[in-house]
Motif scaffolding. Structure first.
Motif, PDB file in Angstrom:
ATOM      1  N   LEU A   1      -2.682   5.067  12.127  1.00  0.00           N
ATOM      2  CA  LEU A   1      -2.236   3.752  11.657  1.00  0.00           C
ATOM      3  C   LEU A   1      -1.565   3.837  10.290  1.00  0.00           C
ATOM      4  O   LEU A   1      -1.282   2.824   9.674  1.00  0.00           O
ATOM      5  CB  LEU A   1      -3.424   2.788  11.576  1.00  0.00           C
ATOM      6  CG  LEU A   1      -4.046   2.399  12.916  1.00  0.00           C
ATOM      7  CD1 LEU A   1      -5.194   1.439  12.680  1.00  0.00           C
ATOM      8  CD2 LEU A   1      -2.986   1.745  13.804  1.00  0.00           C
ATOM      9  N   GLY A   2      -1.347   5.044   9.819  1.00  0.00           N
ATOM     10  CA  GLY A   2      -0.786   5.203   8.473  1.00  0.00           C
ATOM     11  C   GLY A   2       0.666   4.770   8.396  1.00  0.00           C
ATOM     12  O   GLY A   2       1.246   4.310   9.371  1.00  0.00           O
ATOM     13  N   PRO A   3       1.267   4.945   7.222  1.00  0.00           N
ATOM     14  CA  PRO A   3       2.621   4.458   6.994  1.00  0.00           C
ATOM     15  C   PRO A   3       3.707   5.421   7.472  1.00  0.00           C
ATOM     16  O   PRO A   3       4.867   5.046   7.517  1.00  0.00           O
ATOM     17  CB  PRO A   3       2.676   4.310   5.477  1.00  0.00           C
ATOM     18  CG  PRO A   3       1.710   5.315   4.968  1.00  0.00           C
ATOM     19  CD  PRO A   3       0.622   5.429   5.998  1.00  0.00           C
ATOM     20  N   THR A   4       3.354   6.655   7.831  1.00  0.00           N
ATOM     21  CA  THR A   4       4.424   7.622   8.109  1.00  0.00           C
ATOM     22  C   THR A   4       4.857   7.575   9.566  1.00  0.00           C
ATOM     23  O   THR A   4       4.199   6.984  10.417  1.00  0.00           O
ATOM     24  CB  THR A   4       3.986   9.053   7.743  1.00  0.00           C
ATOM     25  OG1 THR A   4       2.901   9.420   8.584  1.00  0.00           O
ATOM     26  CG2 THR A   4       3.582   9.146   6.296  1.00  0.00           C
ATOM     27  N   ALA A   5       5.991   8.242   9.819  1.00  0.00           N
ATOM     28  CA  ALA A   5       6.650   8.140  11.119  1.00  0.00           C
ATOM     29  C   ALA A   5       5.788   8.691  12.246  1.00  0.00           C
ATOM     30  O   ALA A   5       5.922   8.259  13.391  1.00  0.00           O
ATOM     31  CB  ALA A   5       7.980   8.891  11.073  1.00  0.00           C
ATOM     32  N   ASP A   6       4.891   9.651  11.960  1.00  0.00           N
ATOM     33  CA  ASP A   6       4.080  10.182  13.053  1.00  0.00           C
ATOM     34  C   ASP A   6       2.802   9.374  13.280  1.00  0.00           C
ATOM     35  O   ASP A   6       1.945   9.763  14.066  1.00  0.00           O
ATOM     36  CB  ASP A   6       3.789  11.680  12.876  1.00  0.00           C
ATOM     37  CG  ASP A   6       3.082  11.978  11.568  1.00  0.00           C
ATOM     38  OD1 ASP A   6       2.975  11.058  10.730  1.00  0.00           O
ATOM     39  OD2 ASP A   6       2.642  13.126  11.383  1.00  0.00           O
ATOM     40  N   ASP A   7       2.653   8.256  12.604  1.00  0.00           N
ATOM     41  CA  ASP A   7       1.533   7.347  12.868  1.00  0.00           C
ATOM     42  C   ASP A   7       1.982   6.305  13.880  1.00  0.00           C
ATOM     43  O   ASP A   7       2.597   5.298  13.526  1.00  0.00           O
ATOM     44  CB  ASP A   7       1.078   6.674  11.564  1.00  0.00           C
ATOM     45  CG  ASP A   7       0.380   7.661  10.643  1.00  0.00           C
ATOM     46  OD1 ASP A   7      -0.558   8.328  11.113  1.00  0.00           O
ATOM     47  OD2 ASP A   7       0.781   7.762   9.486  1.00  0.00           O
ATOM     48  N   LEU A   8       1.685   6.561  15.156  1.00  0.00           N
ATOM     49  CA  LEU A   8       2.330   5.798  16.217  1.00  0.00           C
ATOM     50  C   LEU A   8       1.374   4.979  17.057  1.00  0.00           C
ATOM     51  O   LEU A   8       1.763   4.413  18.086  1.00  0.00           O
ATOM     52  CB  LEU A   8       3.073   6.784  17.135  1.00  0.00           C
ATOM     53  CG  LEU A   8       4.339   7.373  16.526  1.00  0.00           C
ATOM     54  CD1 LEU A   8       4.808   8.583  17.297  1.00  0.00           C
ATOM     55  CD2 LEU A   8       5.417   6.295  16.491  1.00  0.00           C
TER      56      LEU A   8
ATOM     57  N   VAL B   1       7.655   2.484  -0.109  1.00  0.00           N
ATOM     58  CA  VAL B   1       6.533   1.562  -0.041  1.00  0.00           C
ATOM     59  C   VAL B   1       6.899   0.337   0.794  1.00  0.00           C
ATOM     60  O   VAL B   1       6.134  -0.100   1.654  1.00  0.00           O
ATOM     61  CB  VAL B   1       6.093   1.133  -1.458  1.00  0.00           C
ATOM     62  CG1 VAL B   1       5.131  -0.033  -1.393  1.00  0.00           C
ATOM     63  CG2 VAL B   1       5.472   2.324  -2.193  1.00  0.00           C
ATOM     64  N   ARG B   2       8.113  -0.192   0.569  1.00  0.00           N
ATOM     65  CA  ARG B   2       8.521  -1.373   1.327  1.00  0.00           C
ATOM     66  C   ARG B   2       8.568  -1.069   2.826  1.00  0.00           C
ATOM     67  O   ARG B   2       8.119  -1.859   3.648  1.00  0.00           O
ATOM     68  CB  ARG B   2       9.890  -1.872   0.842  1.00  0.00           C
ATOM     69  CG  ARG B   2       9.800  -3.150   0.012  1.00  0.00           C
ATOM     70  CD  ARG B   2      11.156  -3.841  -0.111  1.00  0.00           C
ATOM     71  NE  ARG B   2      12.179  -2.948  -0.618  1.00  0.00           N
ATOM     72  CZ  ARG B   2      12.406  -2.718  -1.929  1.00  0.00           C
ATOM     73  NH1 ARG B   2      11.681  -3.339  -2.835  1.00  0.00           N
ATOM     74  NH2 ARG B   2      13.345  -1.894  -2.302  1.00  0.00           N
ATOM     75  N   ALA B   3       9.096   0.101   3.174  1.00  0.00           N
ATOM     76  CA  ALA B   3       9.215   0.480   4.584  1.00  0.00           C
ATOM     77  C   ALA B   3       7.828   0.620   5.212  1.00  0.00           C
ATOM     78  O   ALA B   3       7.579   0.153   6.329  1.00  0.00           O
ATOM     79  CB  ALA B   3       9.988   1.793   4.721  1.00  0.00           C
ATOM     80  N   ALA B   4       6.918   1.241   4.462  1.00  0.00           N
ATOM     81  CA  ALA B   4       5.555   1.434   4.962  1.00  0.00           C
ATOM     82  C   ALA B   4       4.886   0.091   5.185  1.00  0.00           C
ATOM     83  O   ALA B   4       4.222  -0.142   6.195  1.00  0.00           O
ATOM     84  CB  ALA B   4       4.756   2.265   3.963  1.00  0.00           C
ATOM     85  N   ASN B   5       5.069  -0.781   4.242  1.00  0.00           N
ATOM     86  CA  ASN B   5       4.502  -2.117   4.299  1.00  0.00           C
ATOM     87  C   ASN B   5       4.941  -2.820   5.586  1.00  0.00           C
ATOM     88  O   ASN B   5       4.123  -3.327   6.354  1.00  0.00           O
ATOM     89  CB  ASN B   5       4.985  -2.890   3.062  1.00  0.00           C
ATOM     90  CG  ASN B   5       4.338  -4.258   2.947  1.00  0.00           C
ATOM     91  OD1 ASN B   5       3.754  -4.765   3.895  1.00  0.00           O
ATOM     92  ND2 ASN B   5       4.452  -4.863   1.784  1.00  0.00           N
TER      93      ASN B   5
ATOM     94  N   ALA C   1       2.705  -3.780   9.125  1.00  0.00           N
ATOM     95  CA  ALA C   1       2.497  -5.190   9.456  1.00  0.00           C
ATOM     96  C   ALA C   1       3.040  -5.540  10.841  1.00  0.00           C
ATOM     97  O   ALA C   1       2.988  -6.694  11.251  1.00  0.00           O
ATOM     98  CB  ALA C   1       3.148  -6.079   8.390  1.00  0.00           C
ATOM     99  N   MET C   2       3.557  -4.551  11.573  1.00  0.00           N
ATOM    100  CA  MET C   2       4.038  -4.794  12.935  1.00  0.00           C
ATOM    101  C   MET C   2       2.854  -4.699  13.892  1.00  0.00           C
ATOM    102  O   MET C   2       2.185  -3.665  13.967  1.00  0.00           O
ATOM    103  CB  MET C   2       5.082  -3.740  13.334  1.00  0.00           C
ATOM    104  CG  MET C   2       6.374  -3.749  12.508  1.00  0.00           C
ATOM    105  SD  MET C   2       7.350  -5.252  12.701  1.00  0.00           S
ATOM    106  CE  MET C   2       8.000  -4.990  14.364  1.00  0.00           C
ATOM    107  N   ILE C   3       2.584  -5.787  14.617  1.00  0.00           N
ATOM    108  CA  ILE C   3       1.419  -5.762  15.512  1.00  0.00           C
ATOM    109  C   ILE C   3       1.837  -6.195  16.921  1.00  0.00           C
ATOM    110  O   ILE C   3       2.823  -6.906  17.096  1.00  0.00           O
ATOM    111  CB  ILE C   3       0.282  -6.675  14.988  1.00  0.00           C
ATOM    112  CG1 ILE C   3       0.673  -8.161  15.122  1.00  0.00           C
ATOM    113  CG2 ILE C   3      -0.044  -6.366  13.527  1.00  0.00           C
ATOM    114  CD1 ILE C   3      -0.499  -9.081  14.904  1.00  0.00           C
ATOM    115  N   PRO C   4       1.098  -5.754  17.947  1.00  0.00           N
ATOM    116  CA  PRO C   4       1.419  -6.172  19.311  1.00  0.00           C
ATOM    117  C   PRO C   4       1.255  -7.692  19.434  1.00  0.00           C
ATOM    118  O   PRO C   4       0.256  -8.250  18.967  1.00  0.00           O
ATOM    119  CB  PRO C   4       0.380  -5.440  20.174  1.00  0.00           C
ATOM    120  CG  PRO C   4      -0.114  -4.312  19.319  1.00  0.00           C
ATOM    121  CD  PRO C   4      -0.038  -4.806  17.911  1.00  0.00           C
ATOM    122  N   GLU C   5       2.244  -8.307  20.032  1.00  0.00           N
ATOM    123  CA  GLU C   5       2.232  -9.766  20.179  1.00  0.00           C
ATOM    124  C   GLU C   5       0.948 -10.232  20.869  1.00  0.00           C
ATOM    125  O   GLU C   5       0.535  -9.655  21.874  1.00  0.00           O
ATOM    126  CB  GLU C   5       3.443 -10.189  21.021  1.00  0.00           C
ATOM    127  CG  GLU C   5       3.743 -11.673  20.956  1.00  0.00           C
ATOM    128  CD  GLU C   5       5.078 -11.986  21.640  1.00  0.00           C
ATOM    129  OE1 GLU C   5       5.822 -12.845  21.140  1.00  0.00           O
ATOM    130  OE2 GLU C   5       5.364 -11.352  22.681  1.00  0.00           O
TER     131      GLU C   5
END
Lengths: 428, 428
Positions: free
Chosen positions: B75-82, B123-127, B131-135
């Motif tokens: 659930l982290g901010p980086t690209a491999d947290d999927l 930081v903005r991108a990670a934020n 904050a993107m969640i399944p509807e």
């Protein structure tokens, strides 16, 4: 086909493991061994001793196209040890009695029977059960009483190993040397690897360095880099195939350039082992307070520590600091038991009381209580000192809970001793 | 439908866990919590940070008819947290921006930003990503910076939790209090449980007692009994539904009857906690040799130990035994550093040097070298002693390797102190 990675799944059986009563030590161990052989491990599945759940895990691995499946556990003599039976069904091979294996197990059990009193009928039944193997499979001689198995199952091979790590580990080499497993492994390219260790630097700095190294033209995609915070140190594992060796070397060189001060191991050697080397021919005495003996326990974990370790005075009470280490009670009253001044008096006391030529002291506030605004929980004073005069003192605030602070205190002390004896800058 | 057990699967993501570099602490922990709630955990699956492998693990759980799926990590901010993205796809729900969550995360990150220097764009991108969640899913407030999720997925519910245990554990109660999870749990019958602990008895004796209890008419099938050898003690966990309480009581009574001498805890209380209670108002001093500080470390692990723990003299060298504990060097020459006589002199020295009213000494051969025919590796001498005179001495040969012998020595000492202070027979 030969370019697709060889993939493996691991199935760990055991209700005690699934329910968290004991930690699984087999899945990660087998996973590391497979990675070294160049096999990509996709899943470790932990299941209870329920036959349906083991069977569904095997079917899942097959559906995912695993070339190799490794199981651990469920090979014992009792009725709920069902792995051999379920793997036989999965592989479409009936169970048959292996007469030679029956004789081997009987010989082992006769050895036990001489030492213990057993129910003979129960022993005979167990013997027979453990000698039943899937037809056409390859039994692996028992390390305890349970034989392992190598079972060809259509396009894949199942390696069936016993649950106790002390039986599984010695059996592993025999399993991978078996013909069916060798045939699978022949399609994998073994990985090369090195491990670099650092201390006293945040993980984010490593990520930044790797980005810089990549921006400098090194193709990081050609190697697999895992950065892991491990008990207060950072461990960077780099795995690569032979053709990517120049990339792996460039990564290592880039890390060395950027982190000379914090990098203490280029070959995976631990600080414990380095310190043991540095202490050769010396005599170490400790004065511990908040670490409560953890530093002594860590140093004596290595066999042969008695050659350089005189002992530790764990002076938890102020009285003990005075009487056993000769710390002036006035100093404790005026500066506090947790202060650089008391830390220095403690390490001087350890040098003197043990007749040591190197000593270190640890005094701090491990919490959860006892912190103040000036000296919060986690404030720890260290004084590392040679009888001939040189010394290093530090007083960081260590984050975390009581356990973290105690363990980290011992770790910081290890690195301070390494620095004092090795002459590096202290990475704190 | 309501009689079928509620079943759950756990998916742990993380390449470091799969490759064995760090141990999985989440799977077993979540498994225990679910068991307490009466949920049957079928599988724990560990996968790398590869999206296909996580997705296939989720599909496997669905195919197996799990009512509840719990994931940890990714659930982290980086690209491999999927994880969020893959669970969204699995549940057939598009990812949408949760404005309220974006604001909460931004506030947390502003807190960090004050303390550290961060790349603002990153930081903005990670934020935004976090904050993107399944509807239609329910976000759980972050403990660190990553929100958790409760995601209804057809007939089942997926609980998505962060990887660090210190974030996952505080989030758990919020997850199970959420409406979708409560609806699933309402179909489960919570289990009652007790834990009994014994020391100084082989596991096979417990198996024998359970067979006797069953032969006496107690229906063991109505309860779930797990017997587990845990760091030298035997832990017997009994789980049962309310209607089986009479059976559970009969099992406990049967164990108490047969093992009074070895049973030290009926309510799961550890020997550490019992000893802390017995030491209240007393002053304990230790003299350790082969345990190298492990007993001191174990005793000081509990907060508040300073109320009764004066300290430990870890006298590893013979000189230190003489100078710091007052052991007569002649005695060491005549009887050997590992002997009941030296053990007694050490505990008398600890009583005196710490001004203690209770002391214990440990001196032994931890190996791998140093054993003789008369005194093999594992031979350890203990002397537990009150200032007022009573004492217990033991000199067992402890099995296992160096680590086992050292740790078991500290454990035996804990039980000898408990016995000395509690007045029971010493179970050795």
């Amino acid at each position: 086909m030969s370019v697709a990675p060889v993939r493996a799944g691991i199935v760990v059986t055991g209700t005690e493991v699934l329910t968290g009563r004991i930690a699984d030590r087999n899945g990660p161990w087998v996973s590391e061994r497979l990675a070294e052989l160049g096999v990509e491990v996709a899943h470790i599945v932990v299941v209870a001793d329920r036959p349906e759940d083991l069977e569904s895990a095997l079917r899942f691995m097959a559906a995912e196209g695993m070339d190799l499946i490794v199981t651990s556990g469920g090979l014992g003599p009792t009725a709920d040890d069902l792995t051999a039976e379920i793997v036989a069904r999965f592989a479409g091979r009936p169970l048959v009695l292996d007469g030679e294996m029956e004789e081997k197990i009987a010989a082992i059990l006769r050895g036990f029977a001489r030492r213990f009193r057993f129910d003979e009928e129960a022993v005979r039944a167990a013997n027979r059960k453990q000698a039943m193997i899937p037809e056409g499979s390859l039994p692996l001689d028992p390390v305890g009483t349970a034989p392992g198995l190598v079972v060809p199952a259509g396009e894949r091979v199942v390696i069936v190993l016993p649950g106790p790590p002390r039986e599984l580990r010695p059996m592993w080499p025999r399993a991978i040397e078996s013909r069916p497993v060798r045939e699978v492994l022949a399609r994998a390219t073994p990985l090369l690897a090195y491990t670099v260790r650092m201390f006293g630097i945040p993980e984010s700095e490593i990520a930044k360095s790797l980005r810089e190294i990549e921006a400098g033209g090194v193709e990081l995609g050609a190697v697999e880099i895992t950065t892991c915070l491990r008990k207060g140190e950072i461990e960077i594992d780099v795995r690569y195939r032979a053709e990517a060796a120049p990339v792996a070397d460039a990564v290592r060189a880039g890390l060395v350039d950027r982190h000379t001060r914090h990098l203490f191991s280029l070959d995976g050697e631990t600080v414990d082992s380095q310190l043991a080397g540095l202490l050769r021919g010396r005599r170490l005495g400790l004065a511990e307070s908040c670490s409560g003996g953890l530093l002594a326990a860590r140093i004596t974990k290595l066999p042969g520590a008695s050659a350089y370790f005189a002992g530790s005075i764990v002076a938890y009470s102020n009285d003990a600091k005075g009487e056993l280490l000769g710390v002036d009670p006035e100093l404790i009253v005026n500066r506090g038991a947790v202060s650089p001044e008391v830390a220095e008096a403690m390490s001087r006391g350890a040098l003197e009381r043990f007749g040591a030529d190197v000593a270190i002291s640890i005094t701090g506030i491990a919490g959860p209580d006892g912190g103040t605004e000036e000296k919060p929980v986690g404030y720890v004073c260290f004084d590392a000192r040679l009888a001939e005069g040189a010394s290093i003192a530090r007083d960081p605030v260590i984050p975390g809970n009581r356990d973290d602070i105690r363990e980290r205190s011992a770790l910081v002390a290890m690195h301070l001793l390494r620095t004092l004896l090795g002459g590096d800058d202290a990475p704190l």
